[in-house]
Design a protein around this motif. Structure first.
Motif, short mmCIF file in Angstrom:
data_model
loop_
_atom_site.label_atom_id
_atom_site.label_comp_id
_atom_site.label_asym_id
_atom_site.label_seq_id
_atom_site.Cartn_x
_atom_site.Cartn_y
_atom_site.Cartn_z
N ALA A 1 8.42 -0.09 -7.64
CA ALA A 1 8.57 -0.02 -9.09
C ALA A 1 9.36 -1.20 -9.64
CB ALA A 1 9.25 1.28 -9.48
N THR A 2 10.25 -1.76 -8.82
CA THR A 2 11.13 -2.83 -9.26
C THR A 2 10.46 -4.20 -9.20
OG1 THR A 2 13.00 -1.57 -8.43
CG2 THR A 2 13.38 -3.89 -8.87
N GLN A 3 9.74 -4.43 -8.12
CA GLN A 3 9.13 -5.76 -7.92
C GLN A 3 7.86 -5.60 -7.11
OE1 GLN A 3 10.39 -8.19 -4.86
NE2 GLN A 3 11.10 -6.56 -3.57
N TRP A 4 6.93 -6.48 -7.32
CA TRP A 4 5.71 -6.49 -6.50
C TRP A 4 5.32 -7.94 -6.29
CZ3 TRP A 4 2.59 -1.68 -6.09
CH2 TRP A 4 1.61 -1.79 -5.09
N PRO A 5 5.88 -8.56 -5.25
CA PRO A 5 5.59 -9.97 -5.01
C PRO A 5 4.17 -10.19 -4.51
CG PRO A 5 6.89 -9.08 -3.22
CD PRO A 5 6.78 -7.99 -4.25
N PRO A 6 3.70 -11.42 -4.52
CA PRO A 6 2.39 -11.71 -3.93
C PRO A 6 2.36 -11.18 -2.49
CG PRO A 6 3.16 -13.62 -5.12
CD PRO A 6 4.31 -12.63 -5.09
N ALA A 7 1.24 -10.61 -2.12
CA ALA A 7 1.00 -10.01 -0.79
C ALA A 7 1.82 -8.75 -0.58
CB ALA A 7 1.20 -11.01 0.33
N GLY A 8 2.35 -8.15 -1.64
CA GLY A 8 3.00 -6.85 -1.53
C GLY A 8 1.94 -5.78 -1.30
N LEU A 9 2.23 -4.85 -0.41
CA LEU A 9 1.25 -3.84 0.00
C LEU A 9 1.87 -2.45 -0.04
CD1 LEU A 9 -1.54 -3.22 1.49
CD2 LEU A 9 -0.20 -3.34 3.59
N ALA A 10 1.20 -1.54 -0.74
CA ALA A 10 1.61 -0.14 -0.77
C ALA A 10 0.63 0.66 0.08
CB ALA A 10 1.61 0.39 -2.21
N ARG A 11 1.18 1.53 0.94
CA ARG A 11 0.34 2.41 1.75
C ARG A 11 0.56 3.84 1.31
NH1 ARG A 11 0.41 2.76 8.27
NH2 ARG A 11 2.59 3.31 7.89
N PHE A 12 -0.54 4.50 0.98
CA PHE A 12 -0.52 5.88 0.52
C PHE A 12 -1.31 6.75 1.49
CE2 PHE A 12 -0.13 3.43 -3.40
CZ PHE A 12 0.84 4.13 -4.11
N GLU A 13 -0.88 7.99 1.62
CA GLU A 13 -1.64 9.01 2.33
C GLU A 13 -2.07 10.05 1.30
OE1 GLU A 13 -2.45 8.72 5.53
OE2 GLU A 13 -1.24 6.89 5.68
N LEU A 14 -3.32 10.48 1.39
CA LEU A 14 -3.81 11.49 0.46
C LEU A 14 -4.70 12.48 1.20
CD1 LEU A 14 -6.86 10.13 -1.21
CD2 LEU A 14 -5.06 8.45 -0.87
N SER A 15 -4.73 13.69 0.68
CA SER A 15 -5.51 14.73 1.34
C SER A 15 -6.69 15.20 0.50
CB SER A 15 -4.61 15.92 1.68
OG SER A 15 -3.97 16.40 0.52
N LYS A 16 -6.82 14.70 -0.71
CA LYS A 16 -7.92 15.14 -1.57
C LYS A 16 -9.06 14.13 -1.52
CE LYS A 16 -6.60 15.59 -5.76
NZ LYS A 16 -6.00 15.73 -7.07
N PRO A 17 -10.23 14.49 -1.98
CA PRO A 17 -11.36 13.55 -2.01
C PRO A 17 -11.07 12.35 -2.92
CG PRO A 17 -12.13 15.81 -2.32
CD PRO A 17 -10.63 15.84 -2.40
N TRP A 18 -11.65 11.21 -2.58
CA TRP A 18 -11.49 10.00 -3.39
C TRP A 18 -11.86 10.27 -4.84
CZ3 TRP A 18 -8.75 6.38 -1.15
CH2 TRP A 18 -8.86 6.15 0.21
N ALA A 19 -12.91 11.03 -5.04
CA ALA A 19 -13.41 11.29 -6.39
C ALA A 19 -12.42 12.06 -7.25
CB ALA A 19 -14.74 12.03 -6.33
N GLU A 20 -11.47 12.75 -6.62
CA GLU A 20 -10.50 13.56 -7.36
C GLU A 20 -9.16 12.87 -7.54
OE1 GLU A 20 -10.15 17.45 -5.63
OE2 GLU A 20 -12.33 17.68 -5.53
N LEU A 21 -8.99 11.70 -6.95
CA LEU A 21 -7.73 10.96 -7.07
C LEU A 21 -7.51 10.59 -8.52
CD1 LEU A 21 -5.58 9.85 -5.11
CD2 LEU A 21 -6.85 7.71 -5.09
#
Length: 172
Positions: A135-155
């Motif tokens: 939330a504070t900074q997102w430099p070039p090549a910054g990567l967020a990894r998320f885990e989700l359990s619902k279908p892509w269509a419902e995200l």
């Protein structure tokens, strides 16, 4: 079935002397950053099955350098014009179109869209320090990894657990 979403800001790009932002290319440092991200993906056993990329030159080049590191494991990138200058809602729509057979998706996009989308998706169960850094900074090549359990269509929002936020310097 648990899914992994990887949201990546393109690596460092140079300035456009012609004023054509779309055609900006990666710097040498940006090429090295993209390779670092590829090595992090391999080391984290987080190789994407599908990669969706903005059609801008710097995002395509980021994808190419990551694919170079991933080698035979790299999926063929799919270009999507909606990602360039896309709002969080547009980016979320792109994610919603992901086939359910895909368990790990890499989205390569731009600021502020990557940050706005990621903030929208981050659930209360997310890793707090990663969420604060993202939330504070997102430099070039910054990567967020998320885990989700619902279908892509419902995200839609607040329904993905942020597990990591890494930057090129920490992705070695």
């Amino acid at each position: 079935m648990s899914k992994t979403l990887l949201v990546l800001r393109h690596a460092e790009a140079g300035h456009s002397f012609s004023g054509d932002d779309f055609a900006r290319t990666l710097t040498e440092s940006g090429q090295a950053q993209a390779c670092q991200v590829g090595r992090w993906l391999l080391g984290s056993s987080c190789v994407p099955e599908m990669t969706v990329v903005s059609s801008a030159m710097r995002t395509r080049q980021t994808s190419i350098w990551i694919s170079h590191v991933l080698g035979d494991q790299a999926p063929t990138a799919e270009l999507d014009d909606r990602i360039y200058l896309g709002s969080e809602a547009q980016l979320c729509s792109v994610l919603n179109e992901t086939p359910e057979t895909v368990s790990t998706l890499l989205l390569i996009a731009h600021m502020p869209g990557v940050q706005e989308l990621s903030m929208r998706l981050t659930s209360a169960e997310s890793q707090e320090s990663a969420a604060l850094e993202m939330a504070t900074q997102w430099p070039p090549a910054g990567l967020a990894r998320f885990e989700l359990s619902k279908p892509w269509a419902e995200l839609d929002g607040r329904d993905a657990v942020l597990t990591d936020f890494v930057t090129a310097g920490s992705a070695r």
